[in-house]
Design an enzyme around this catalytic site. Sequence first.
Site, PDB file in Angstrom:
ATOM      1  N   CYS A 132       0.777  -1.161  -0.070  1.00 35.89           N
ATOM      2  CA  CYS A 132      -0.020  -0.011   0.128  1.00 35.89           C
ATOM      3  C   CYS A 132       0.672   1.103   0.152  1.00 35.89           C
ATOM      4  CB  CYS A 132      -0.798   0.050   1.095  1.00 35.89           C
ATOM      5  SG  CYS A 132      -1.800   1.233   1.405  1.00 35.89           S
ATOM      6  N   CYS A 135      -0.484   4.174   2.023  1.00 33.16           N
ATOM      7  CA  CYS A 135      -0.136   4.041   3.828  1.00 33.16           C
ATOM      8  C   CYS A 135       1.166   4.166   3.958  1.00 33.16           C
ATOM      9  CB  CYS A 135      -0.595   2.608   4.194  1.00 33.16           C
ATOM     10  SG  CYS A 135      -2.120   1.788   3.045  1.00 33.16           S
ATOM     11  N   ASP A 136       2.138   3.879   3.234  1.00 33.26           N
ATOM     12  CA  ASP A 136       3.503   3.648   3.667  1.00 33.26           C
ATOM     13  C   ASP A 136       4.511   4.409   2.697  1.00 33.26           C
ATOM     14  OD1 ASP A 136       2.594   1.780   5.552  1.00 33.26           O
ATOM     15  OD2 ASP A 136       2.875   0.193   3.842  1.00 33.26           O
TER      16      ASP A 136
END
Length: 307
Positions: A132, A135-136
């Site tokens: 992701c 997200c990261d």
Amino acid sequence: MEKVLIIGTGPAGYTAALYAARADLQPLVIEGMTPGGQLTTTTEVENYPGFEKGIDGTELVQIMRRQVERFGTRFRGGEVVSANFKGAIPSVTLSEGDVIESKTVIIATGASAQYLGLESEQKLRGRGVTACATCDGAFFRNQEVAVIGGGDTAMEEALFLSRLCSKVTVIHRRDHLRASKIMADRAMANPKIAFIWDSVIDEVLDVAKNEVTGLRLRNLKTQAISELKVTGLFLAIGHKPNTDPFKGQLDLNPSGYILTENTRTSAKGVFAAGDVQDHVYRQAVTAAGTGCMAALEAERYLESLGQ
Ligand code: NDP
């Protein structure tokens, strides 16, 4: 006993809830382990009608939630771990052991990102290996990273990462992309994005640091082995439907997607909507569309029972 139990809170689950709630069926929604579903791991959504300037994925599902709450939808946290669709009344069991019976069940559990299955990849999950970018990605600011895959997700992840990282290398196992032309053109025109074709990852390297330091690649045409120095590996190789709790209870296709006919499954009173039953379109708007269909089918089914 419930009338309509909806499992999942992506666009399919929320749309099913919207229609069921407005039909006065007081749906209960099980939120699942990733409330909001895959849209919460995406960036800008530009292809959901009604948002001419695009909208953040998380914001879109938050709006959907507020909209269904307005009509009295009830929510419950937790995860469905098993189901019994063979008895007279469908039922599901939650992780804490509670069993919920419902005259109709709408499964909208979506799909999850696939991993390559390499031992080194699993060892380094969360230590440089992720599925992701939204997200990261921020953890890899000004670093060199790789994205594996040749579909729209890979292009989207690479484009997103190109805004944060110094260089993004897309590794694809063939010599042309599966992605739509518009996404492929955007990625190919981006000076920060490079492509390595016909290649797979044999090993994710960590050089005793216990975090990603590079990749060992193999060219499938020449068998040549090479190493690529990166600190992050983003998986974008497709998804697996979240149907484990329903195995043996419903007809699934060989990849595990629920087989449906107009959202009806092989079990009476059980319907499926969104990516859990769609391996072809997999869009927020198609998920929402099938969520609507599932709720209408559930309503008709309840009517046929004389409810
Ligand atoms: P896809 O199935 O479209 O693509 C997966 C990619 O990963 C393919 O290029 C595939 O290679 C590759 N792949 C699969 N398994 C492996 C493996 N074991 N090793 C190496 N490579 C592998 O999945 P996506 O998630 O990209 O897209 C899913 C759907 O969602 C599509 O319909 C897509 O159009 C849509 N989507 C749309 C977006 C948008 O419009 N904004 C954004 C994201 C997704 P190969 O090509 O050789 O099969």
